[in-house]
Every structure is written in C-alpha cells, then in structure tokens.
Design a protein around this motif. Sequence first.
Motif, PDB file in Angstrom:
ATOM      1  N   VAL A 164      58.205  41.106  31.344  1.00 57.71           N
ATOM      2  CA  VAL A 164      57.682  39.915  32.144  1.00 57.71           C
ATOM      3  C   VAL A 164      58.141  40.165  33.767  1.00 57.71           C
ATOM      4  CG1 VAL A 164      58.491  37.448  32.323  1.00 57.71           C
ATOM      5  CG2 VAL A 164      58.143  38.403  29.917  1.00 57.71           C
ATOM      6  N   ASP A 165      59.425  40.701  33.923  1.00 60.66           N
ATOM      7  CA  ASP A 165      59.740  40.924  35.268  1.00 60.66           C
ATOM      8  C   ASP A 165      58.732  41.819  35.939  1.00 60.66           C
ATOM      9  OD1 ASP A 165      61.791  39.267  34.756  1.00 60.66           O
ATOM     10  OD2 ASP A 165      63.190  40.894  34.613  1.00 60.66           O
ATOM     11  N   ALA A 166      58.408  42.640  35.212  1.00 59.11           N
ATOM     12  CA  ALA A 166      57.216  43.565  36.010  1.00 59.11           C
ATOM     13  C   ALA A 166      56.078  43.208  36.519  1.00 59.11           C
ATOM     14  CB  ALA A 166      57.276  44.732  35.115  1.00 59.11           C
ATOM     15  N   LEU A 167      55.656  42.332  35.324  1.00 54.72           N
ATOM     16  CA  LEU A 167      54.391  41.449  35.291  1.00 54.72           C
ATOM     17  C   LEU A 167      54.329  40.423  36.484  1.00 54.72           C
ATOM     18  CD1 LEU A 167      51.281  40.979  34.370  1.00 54.72           C
ATOM     19  CD2 LEU A 167      52.278  39.516  32.774  1.00 54.72           C
ATOM     20  N   LEU A 168      55.558  39.816  36.580  1.00 57.33           N
ATOM     21  CA  LEU A 168      55.495  38.697  37.731  1.00 57.33           C
ATOM     22  C   LEU A 168      55.676  39.365  38.875  1.00 57.33           C
ATOM     23  CD1 LEU A 168      57.862  36.062  35.941  1.00 57.33           C
ATOM     24  CD2 LEU A 168      55.573  35.837  36.476  1.00 57.33           C
ATOM     25  N   ALA A 169      56.402  40.537  39.058  1.00 49.37           N
ATOM     26  CA  ALA A 169      56.514  41.401  40.383  1.00 49.37           C
ATOM     27  C   ALA A 169      54.913  41.632  40.881  1.00 49.37           C
ATOM     28  CB  ALA A 169      57.278  42.678  40.210  1.00 49.37           C
ATOM     29  N   VAL A 222      55.210  29.856  32.644  1.00 53.56           N
ATOM     30  CA  VAL A 222      55.257  30.129  31.390  1.00 53.56           C
ATOM     31  C   VAL A 222      56.645  31.053  31.170  1.00 53.56           C
ATOM     32  CG1 VAL A 222      54.419  31.642  29.385  1.00 53.56           C
ATOM     33  CG2 VAL A 222      52.878  29.967  30.806  1.00 53.56           C
ATOM     34  N   ALA A 223      56.803  32.000  32.000  1.00 52.69           N
ATOM     35  CA  ALA A 223      58.106  33.003  31.833  1.00 52.69           C
ATOM     36  C   ALA A 223      59.410  32.182  31.925  1.00 52.69           C
ATOM     37  CB  ALA A 223      58.256  34.109  33.034  1.00 52.69           C
ATOM     38  N   LEU A 224      59.427  31.194  32.652  1.00 51.22           N
ATOM     39  CA  LEU A 224      60.610  30.332  32.868  1.00 51.22           C
ATOM     40  C   LEU A 224      60.809  29.441  31.985  1.00 51.22           C
ATOM     41  CD1 LEU A 224      62.920  29.232  35.164  1.00 51.22           C
ATOM     42  CD2 LEU A 224      61.385  27.404  35.826  1.00 51.22           C
ATOM     43  N   VAL A 225      59.647  28.631  31.316  1.00 52.96           N
ATOM     44  CA  VAL A 225      60.154  27.820  29.942  1.00 52.96           C
ATOM     45  C   VAL A 225      60.348  28.822  28.996  1.00 52.96           C
ATOM     46  CG1 VAL A 225      58.921  26.350  28.333  1.00 52.96           C
ATOM     47  CG2 VAL A 225      58.523  26.240  30.852  1.00 52.96           C
ATOM     48  N   ARG A 236      49.108  34.974  27.023  1.00 56.44           N
ATOM     49  CA  ARG A 236      49.374  33.675  27.745  1.00 56.44           C
ATOM     50  C   ARG A 236      49.899  33.895  29.211  1.00 56.44           C
ATOM     51  NH1 ARG A 236      49.028  30.276  30.553  1.00 56.44           N
ATOM     52  NH2 ARG A 236      49.588  28.270  30.224  1.00 56.44           N
ATOM     53  N   MET A 237      50.361  35.036  29.482  1.00 57.19           N
ATOM     54  CA  MET A 237      50.817  35.545  30.881  1.00 57.19           C
ATOM     55  C   MET A 237      49.742  35.833  31.671  1.00 57.19           C
ATOM     56  SD  MET A 237      54.106  35.024  31.406  1.00 57.19           S
ATOM     57  CE  MET A 237      54.968  36.109  32.533  1.00 57.19           C
ATOM     58  N   VAL A 238      48.782  36.433  31.098  1.00 56.13           N
ATOM     59  CA  VAL A 238      47.318  36.778  31.826  1.00 56.13           C
ATOM     60  C   VAL A 238      46.268  35.866  31.465  1.00 56.13           C
ATOM     61  CG1 VAL A 238      48.255  39.220  31.884  1.00 56.13           C
ATOM     62  CG2 VAL A 238      46.474  38.323  30.112  1.00 56.13           C
ATOM     63  N   ALA A 239      46.559  34.724  31.050  1.00 54.77           N
ATOM     64  CA  ALA A 239      45.465  33.851  30.680  1.00 54.77           C
ATOM     65  C   ALA A 239      44.528  33.201  31.943  1.00 54.77           C
ATOM     66  CB  ALA A 239      45.767  32.819  30.040  1.00 54.77           C
ATOM     67  N   ALA A 240      45.347  33.106  33.094  1.00 55.34           N
ATOM     68  CA  ALA A 240      44.422  32.668  34.230  1.00 55.34           C
ATOM     69  C   ALA A 240      43.903  33.679  35.256  1.00 55.34           C
ATOM     70  CB  ALA A 240      45.287  31.581  35.042  1.00 55.34           C
ATOM     71  N   ASN A 241      44.147  35.065  34.834  1.00 53.43           N
ATOM     72  CA  ASN A 241      43.436  36.185  35.439  1.00 53.43           C
ATOM     73  C   ASN A 241      42.060  35.674  36.011  1.00 53.43           C
ATOM     74  OD1 ASN A 241      41.935  38.259  36.157  1.00 53.43           O
ATOM     75  ND2 ASN A 241      43.682  39.876  35.229  1.00 53.43           N
ATOM     76  N   PRO A 242      41.647  35.737  37.344  1.00 55.87           N
ATOM     77  CA  PRO A 242      40.552  35.265  37.832  1.00 55.87           C
ATOM     78  C   PRO A 242      39.278  36.198  37.855  1.00 55.87           C
ATOM     79  CG  PRO A 242      41.776  35.526  39.680  1.00 55.87           C
ATOM     80  CD  PRO A 242      42.864  35.874  38.464  1.00 55.87           C
ATOM     81  N   GLU A 243      39.681  37.395  37.476  1.00 53.28           N
ATOM     82  CA  GLU A 243      38.691  38.647  37.450  1.00 53.28           C
ATOM     83  C   GLU A 243      38.207  39.050  36.182  1.00 53.28           C
ATOM     84  OE1 GLU A 243      37.247  39.367  40.476  1.00 53.28           O
ATOM     85  OE2 GLU A 243      38.230  37.564  41.397  1.00 53.28           O
ATOM     86  N   ILE A 244      38.632  38.643  35.135  1.00 54.02           N
ATOM     87  CA  ILE A 244      38.078  39.269  33.861  1.00 54.02           C
ATOM     88  C   ILE A 244      38.021  38.136  32.968  1.00 54.02           C
ATOM     89  CG2 ILE A 244      40.587  39.449  33.093  1.00 54.02           C
ATOM     90  CD1 ILE A 244      39.686  42.135  31.862  1.00 54.02           C
ATOM     91  N   ALA A 297      59.894  29.883  40.969  1.00 58.02           N
ATOM     92  CA  ALA A 297      60.035  29.738  39.403  1.00 58.02           C
ATOM     93  C   ALA A 297      60.335  31.198  38.952  1.00 58.02           C
ATOM     94  CB  ALA A 297      58.640  29.349  38.956  1.00 58.02           C
ATOM     95  N   ALA A 298      59.714  32.148  39.627  1.00 57.56           N
ATOM     96  CA  ALA A 298      59.906  33.670  39.147  1.00 57.56           C
ATOM     97  C   ALA A 298      61.274  34.045  39.199  1.00 57.56           C
ATOM     98  CB  ALA A 298      58.887  34.593  40.095  1.00 57.56           C
ATOM     99  N   ASP A 299      61.704  33.521  40.711  1.00 58.86           N
ATOM    100  CA  ASP A 299      63.174  34.164  40.953  1.00 58.86           C
ATOM    101  C   ASP A 299      64.190  33.267  39.808  1.00 58.86           C
ATOM    102  OD1 ASP A 299      62.201  35.736  42.887  1.00 58.86           O
ATOM    103  OD2 ASP A 299      62.670  34.040  44.602  1.00 58.86           O
ATOM    104  N   CYS A 300      63.909  32.115  39.554  1.00 63.32           N
ATOM    105  CA  CYS A 300      64.599  31.501  38.526  1.00 63.32           C
ATOM    106  C   CYS A 300      64.948  32.120  36.965  1.00 63.32           C
ATOM    107  CB  CYS A 300      64.383  29.970  38.528  1.00 63.32           C
ATOM    108  SG  CYS A 300      64.904  29.363  40.202  1.00 63.32           S
ATOM    109  N   VAL A 301      63.803  32.777  36.930  1.00 65.31           N
ATOM    110  CA  VAL A 301      63.779  33.339  35.343  1.00 65.31           C
ATOM    111  C   VAL A 301      65.002  33.961  34.882  1.00 65.31           C
ATOM    112  CG1 VAL A 301      62.740  35.072  33.848  1.00 65.31           C
ATOM    113  CG2 VAL A 301      61.122  33.483  35.368  1.00 65.31           C
TER     114      VAL A 301
END
Length: 319
Positions: free
Chosen positions: A27-32, A112-115, A127-135, A297-301
Amino acid sequence: MQGPAPQDDQHPDAASDGRGALSPDAVDALLADLGSAARQVLAEAEAVERRMEELTDADEETMVRDRAAGRSVYAPTSALASARARLSAHSALGHRETARAFVSWWADAATVALVTAACHAAPHEVRMVAANPEIAMDDEDLTHLPKISDHSRQLVELGAHMHDNGDGLYEMVADLAVRSGVRIGRDARGAVTVYEDGQPDARRHRLWGNRWADHQVPTLPTSEQLTVLLGGAPTDVLARLHAALAAIDATLVAKAHAERLSDKDGPWTPAEMIEYDQLSAQVEGLTRQLAQYAQAAADCVPAARALARRHETAPAPAT
C-alpha cells in the motif's frame, strides 16, 4: 456478469491476474508511486497553463501592434500568434483534465488506504487502482468496485427500451447511464442491453456518483467521519485532514456561487464581475487542494495503523 457488446471496441489493456489484498508495504509503495505521478502531472499542467497565459497575452499584444502599424487583420503574424494561443488553450484544457483525474485517483486511493488501515483491514489492489484514468477494466475486476444500484440499472434498462418521442427521455436516460457507470449497447442478437462500463470515466462515476458528475471531484469523508474513524489519533493528524477537507468544501461552495453568477440573466454589475473573477481564481486551485488532501491522507495511514493496533491489543472493559 455482462460483458461488452461484441461490436464495441473496449479492449482492457490488462486482464485480471489474481490480484488480491495488499500488504501495508505494498500500500505504501503504491501510494508513493501514485503521489509522485500525480504531482508530476499537476506540475506539468500548471506549467502549460502559465504558457497559455503568456501566449494569450502575446496574441493580444500582436493584434494591438498590427493595428497600430496599419497592418491587415489577415496578416500572417497575427494568424501565427492566434494559432499559438489557440493550440496552447487546447493543450492546457487537456492537461488540466488529466491532472484532475490523476489527483482524484490519488485522493481516492489514499482515502481507501486510510479507512482500511483504521479498520485493521487490507485494501484490495483493484479498489486501490479503480480510478486509474488511463486503462479500462475487465468484467472480473469490475466485481471489486461498488455495486451499481439495481434501481438505477432498472431505470436505464426501462428507458433504453422506450421510444423517444421528443420529450427528452433519451437525454435523461443517457445522463442516468453515465452517472451510474453503465452504457447502453446491443448484444450479439441486436437487442438493446445495458452493460457495466469498464472505461475510466464510467468507473469514476460509479465510484463517486454525483460528486464527480457535478464537480469532477472524488467522494471524500467528512471531518466528522474522520474524527469518529480516527478517534484517539494525534490531534495534529486530524487537524491536517480537517484543514484540507475544509479548503475543498469552501472551494466547492465558491464554484456553486460562480455557476449561479454565470447563469444570471441580464448584464452583470461591476461588483459581480469582480466577485466572479475572485471565485474563478479560487476554483482554479481545487486540483492542488485535492492533492494536499491526498498527501495528508497518505501521510496519516501509518498513524491509522498504529491506532488500529492499539485498539486490537487494548484489554476488554470489565463487565
């Protein structure tokens, strides 16, 4: 699960490959990676915007100079300056929309990661990549997204089979289909059918509903929800998230006010012109505000994970 109509050209670039729940490190790697990509796209969009403003000013200056020199309005120098300004405006719009899509994806994934971290759970990669705008997404991956309302689907199906007699039915059904994340097509027999749409914009509508349709922003938690979710977290964690959400909410209020002004019948007063310019300037900062929320939000995970662990190990109250 219904698939795309045979004659449609929706070809997902990648099929489901057995992806599942992500570890905290994943999760951390994906968010980074996502944060880095979103920041780059946003910086590029802002640079293109500045270039557009420069070329627009240059176009106006060229027209003034040509007029003062007595040159024809058809002069090549004027046409070149206008062409550059026009092309830069098209480029700026495309960059602006792409930046909003990437930053919205970042904000959604960070939420999603925070919740899930606060609930001591692991998010599913899809679910983490669901909003990818290019695929595009295939049918199997779409099963991991929020379910489309049966009511909305039934209304679209009913409307798609009804005859449009000029009363606006088709436009209403098409709008509902877009907002629901489905599309109307035909099956192999030529019958009208409603399909779940795996294209990026359809998924954004499915994930975020009217927030995306009306404001082009993702659905985010409220400050009150975060306070309940992260109860016991350090005050600076909550304060940063609350400030980011408050800034977004204030800008959406400004956006609604600007839209009401633009819909006003009749001429504007000088005060309204000034107010509209001020509101528009505030709205232009919305994508950067979404990025600030996503980063917060990412920093608070990690803090959310620590809080969840404390809750897991806390002794049960005596009865």
